[in-house]
Design a protein around this motif. Structure first.
Motif, mmCIF file in Angstrom:
data_model
loop_
_atom_site.group_PDB
_atom_site.id
_atom_site.type_symbol
_atom_site.label_atom_id
_atom_site.label_comp_id
_atom_site.label_asym_id
_atom_site.label_seq_id
_atom_site.Cartn_x
_atom_site.Cartn_y
_atom_site.Cartn_z
ATOM 1 N N VAL A 307 -3.201 -5.321 1.550
ATOM 2 C CA VAL A 307 -3.963 -5.061 0.323
ATOM 3 C C VAL A 307 -3.945 -6.286 -0.587
ATOM 4 N N VAL A 308 -2.769 -6.876 -0.774
ATOM 5 C CA VAL A 308 -2.662 -8.043 -1.648
ATOM 6 C C VAL A 308 -3.450 -9.221 -1.076
ATOM 7 N N GLU A 309 -3.393 -9.412 0.232
ATOM 8 C CA GLU A 309 -4.167 -10.486 0.857
ATOM 9 C C GLU A 309 -5.651 -10.313 0.565
ATOM 10 N N ALA A 320 -9.972 3.276 5.563
ATOM 11 C CA ALA A 320 -8.645 3.708 6.004
ATOM 12 C C ALA A 320 -7.537 2.965 5.254
ATOM 13 N N LEU A 321 -7.762 1.670 4.955
ATOM 14 C CA LEU A 321 -6.741 0.906 4.252
ATOM 15 C C LEU A 321 -6.504 1.467 2.855
ATOM 16 N N ALA A 322 -7.561 1.908 2.177
ATOM 17 C CA ALA A 322 -7.417 2.494 0.849
ATOM 18 C C ALA A 322 -6.584 3.777 0.907
ATOM 19 N N VAL A 323 -6.795 4.585 1.937
ATOM 20 C CA VAL A 323 -6.020 5.814 2.115
ATOM 21 C C VAL A 323 -4.555 5.472 2.369
ATOM 22 N N GLN A 324 -4.335 4.501 3.248
ATOM 23 C CA GLN A 324 -2.966 4.081 3.547
ATOM 24 C C GLN A 324 -2.279 3.522 2.299
ATOM 25 N N TYR A 325 -3.031 2.782 1.504
ATOM 26 C CA TYR A 325 -2.464 2.187 0.297
ATOM 27 C C TYR A 325 -2.026 3.273 -0.696
ATOM 28 N N ARG A 326 -2.859 4.276 -0.882
ATOM 29 C CA ARG A 326 -2.490 5.359 -1.807
ATOM 30 C C ARG A 326 -1.222 6.070 -1.331
ATOM 31 N N LEU A 327 -1.104 6.267 -0.016
ATOM 32 C CA LEU A 327 0.079 6.932 0.529
ATOM 33 C C LEU A 327 1.315 6.032 0.395
#
Length: 596
Positions: A307-309, A320-327
């Protein structure tokens, strides 16, 4: 507003009295509570102190020195001096009496503001050699029985003799190109030089900092690094006066972790050593996790880095990355960041020295982006800066807004712009060497990528020329040595020699863990064969493999004690004093080359 003839730091500072008089300007820890002071009260304090300085005979252009840890009185002294057309100058709390004498003598300051009795004793010891020094003002809570000394309350009371019109007349006479602040460099070699910064220098830099990071009055800063250093002074005093955000004054360096957790600042500036200590503490906590907890933590860190990258290149997570980030945030980040004090931090900065890329990447795995800045006091702080949407870990960012940065024929970094200093106080020769045709010659070597991101290669004066005529910049080699798990600091040596060697210190925390893991007790770790073997193995495997043969470290000596400011190996801003270190350890260096 961008700085104009009538847009100084003092002009901006006084605007908050009209715009947000009841909003908190700063907080102090009193007992167990953080107690606020409003902009109305803060402005009144500065104006009263300014009138007191006039009453004590401080003339326009004269210098007022501050010597103490970060406290409201420090900022009040700086702003009051600027307000009367004078100049503020800080002295590091770690400076010895002789160093205090040098700065007070060089500046010819008639007035110094001191934190406590121990700092007064430094002045008392050398006062006979300071004919220009007439007054010493103690910060709140300290009384000294001496005709030269005023309590804070007695000092402010002197301001009653001066009317507001006299102060306003002093302010009206200020021009943006007048001298406003002296920054005494911490001096890796020889006595410190006094960097002259104008009202325009300070106003321009604060203005661009506000715009670059979209700072607002709702932001919050914890002030703890030396205010004698341009970076902390710029954040705590000049940018705060420009934006109107609140400052929390840390109780002490030892209380910093507790204060961070209590304040949860939105802006945090740290030198690499501070970030390294945080990394080590969190790393230990994460290392204690096992089984499913460990797997979740590792997974969350991977998500955080991704996410930071993306954010470093202006991309928010999606799909999917946004979902993973929230979790990951719910399971890990939201729990770890408040423990550090970073639950609200949106502007985290590292500066004053090079930071290891691994530390930046570690924090990105916790959803904390650290923006590395490169610069020097002579550029009012920033030359290049990473920023939201334009950050590369390992590089020091792109040119500071409003300035030009280029490389000289030999790769030296050159800076031109409104943040470039006026010159060195009372030192035209040094000024002429450093400031040429409006360009600040930094003394640092760098390279740009195609996007304009600057990477620092090293310092011109630190270049090692071996007996074979090879020019070697020690910076990257030393950074690789500091990555060795047991190593704290590293100094490369090899001038005029056939090969490179290194002076190393142990990382105390890592050494303690190593000793416990290997059952080592009651021994000098720096001479223990297991410690030496472990360091040598990592140098062979992880350091020397990165570099050409001529750049490889053939031998090292592990020193018995860490480098410290008190020991004379580091400056107050934690830069290594290479020459001093080498001079102290000539025998150890010669021993490494005995069989040469």
């Amino acid at each position: 507003m961008a700085p104009t003839q009538r847009d100084s730091i003092i002009d901006r500072f006084q605007q908050h009295r009209r715009i947000r008089p009841a909003a908190p300007a700063y907080f102090e820890k009193i007992g167990s509570a953080w107690v606020p002071t409003t902009w109305e009260a803060y402005t009144a304090q500065v104006r009263t102190a300014a009138k007191a300085m006039i009453a004590l005979g401080v003339a326009p252009g004269q210098i007022v020195c501050m010597l103490g840890f970060n406290r409201p009185e420090w900022a009040i002294g700086q702003l009051a001096a600027m307000m009367i057309g004078g100049v503020g100058a800080g002295i590091y709390t770690t400076n010895s009496p002789s160093e205090v004498k040098y700065i007070l003598g060089h500046s010819e300051a008639p007035l110094i503001i001191l934190e406590n009795e121990s700092q007064w004793h430094k002045v008392q010891e050398v006062r006979a050699d300071l004919p220009h020094l007439r007054w010493a003002v103690m910060m709140r809570g300290t009384t000294v029985d001496d005709p030269m000394v005023l309590t804070w309350e007695a000092f402010l009371a002197r301001g009653a003799a001066i009317d507001e019109a006299a102060l306003d007349a002093r302010m009206a006479a200020i021009e943006m190109e007048h001298l406003a602040s002296l920054i005494y460099t911490s001096g890796t070699t020889g006595p410190p030089k006094a960097v002259m910064l104008s009202h325009h220098n300070l106003a321009s830099t604060a203005y661009h900092g506000q715009a670059l990071f979209k700072l607002t009055p709702n932001d919050v800063l914890l002030s703890y690094l030396p205010l004698s250093h341009i970076a902390e002074q710029m954040f705590t005093i000049h940018t705060a006066a420009t934006v109107g955000f609140a400052i929390y004054y840390a109780e002490s360096m030892t209380q910093l972790p507790d204060n961070l957790r209590e304040v949860q600042p939105t802006i945090f500036f740290g030198v690499p050593g501070v970030w390294e200590r945080f990394r080590n503490r969190v790393g230990e906590r994460l290392g204690e996790a096992h089984g499913a907890r460990r797997r979740i933590a590792d997974w969350a860190q991977t998500v955080g880095r991704r996410v930071v990258e993306g954010r470093n290149h202006g991309q928010e997570p999606s799909g999917a990355l946004a979902v993973q980030y929230r979790l990951a945030d719910r399971l890990v980040f939201s729990k770890i960041k408040p423990l550090l004090g970073f639950s609200r931090t949106r502007v985290a900065v590292s500066g004053a020295a090079a930071i290891n890329k691994d530390i930046l990447e570690f924090f990105s795995g916790l959803d904390v982006t650290i923006y590395e800045v490169y610069g020097q006091s002579e550029g009012c702080g920033p030359t290049t800066f990473n920023r939201p949407g334009a950050t590369i870990f390992g590089a020091t960012g792109q040119a500071w807004p409003g300035s030009e940065v280029k490389l000289g024929p030999d790769g030296e970094i050159l800076l031109r712009g409104p943040n470039v200093f006026m010159g060195y106080y009372k030192d035209p020769a040094a000024t002429a060497e450093t400031l040429i045709d409006g360009w600040l010659h930094s003394g640092d070597l760098g390279r740009f990528d195609e996007q304009g991101f600057l990477t620092i290669v090293g310092r011109k004066k630190d270049i090692i020329i071996t007996s074979g005529g090879k020019n070697i910049a020690p910076r990257n080699i030393e950074a690789a040595l500091k990555n060795v798990s047991l190593v704290g600091e590293a100094v490369l040596v090899g001038e005029g020699r056939k090969y490179l060697c290194a002076l190393l210190t142990l990382d105390p925390d890592a050494a303690l863990r190593f000793a416990e893991a290997h059952g080592i007790a009651g021994e000098d770790l720096h001479t223990h064969p297991l410690v030496i073997e472990a360091i040598q193995a990592e140098i062979d495997e992880n350091v020397n493999t990165q570099f050409a043969r001529v750049e490889q470290v053939r031998k090292f000596t592990l020193l018995s004690k860490p480098f410290t400011v008190e020991g004379g190996e580091m400056t107050p801003s934690l830069k290594l004093k290479r020459k001093a270190i080498c001079d102290m350890h000539l025998d150890e260096i010669e021993e490494m080359y005995e069989a040469e």
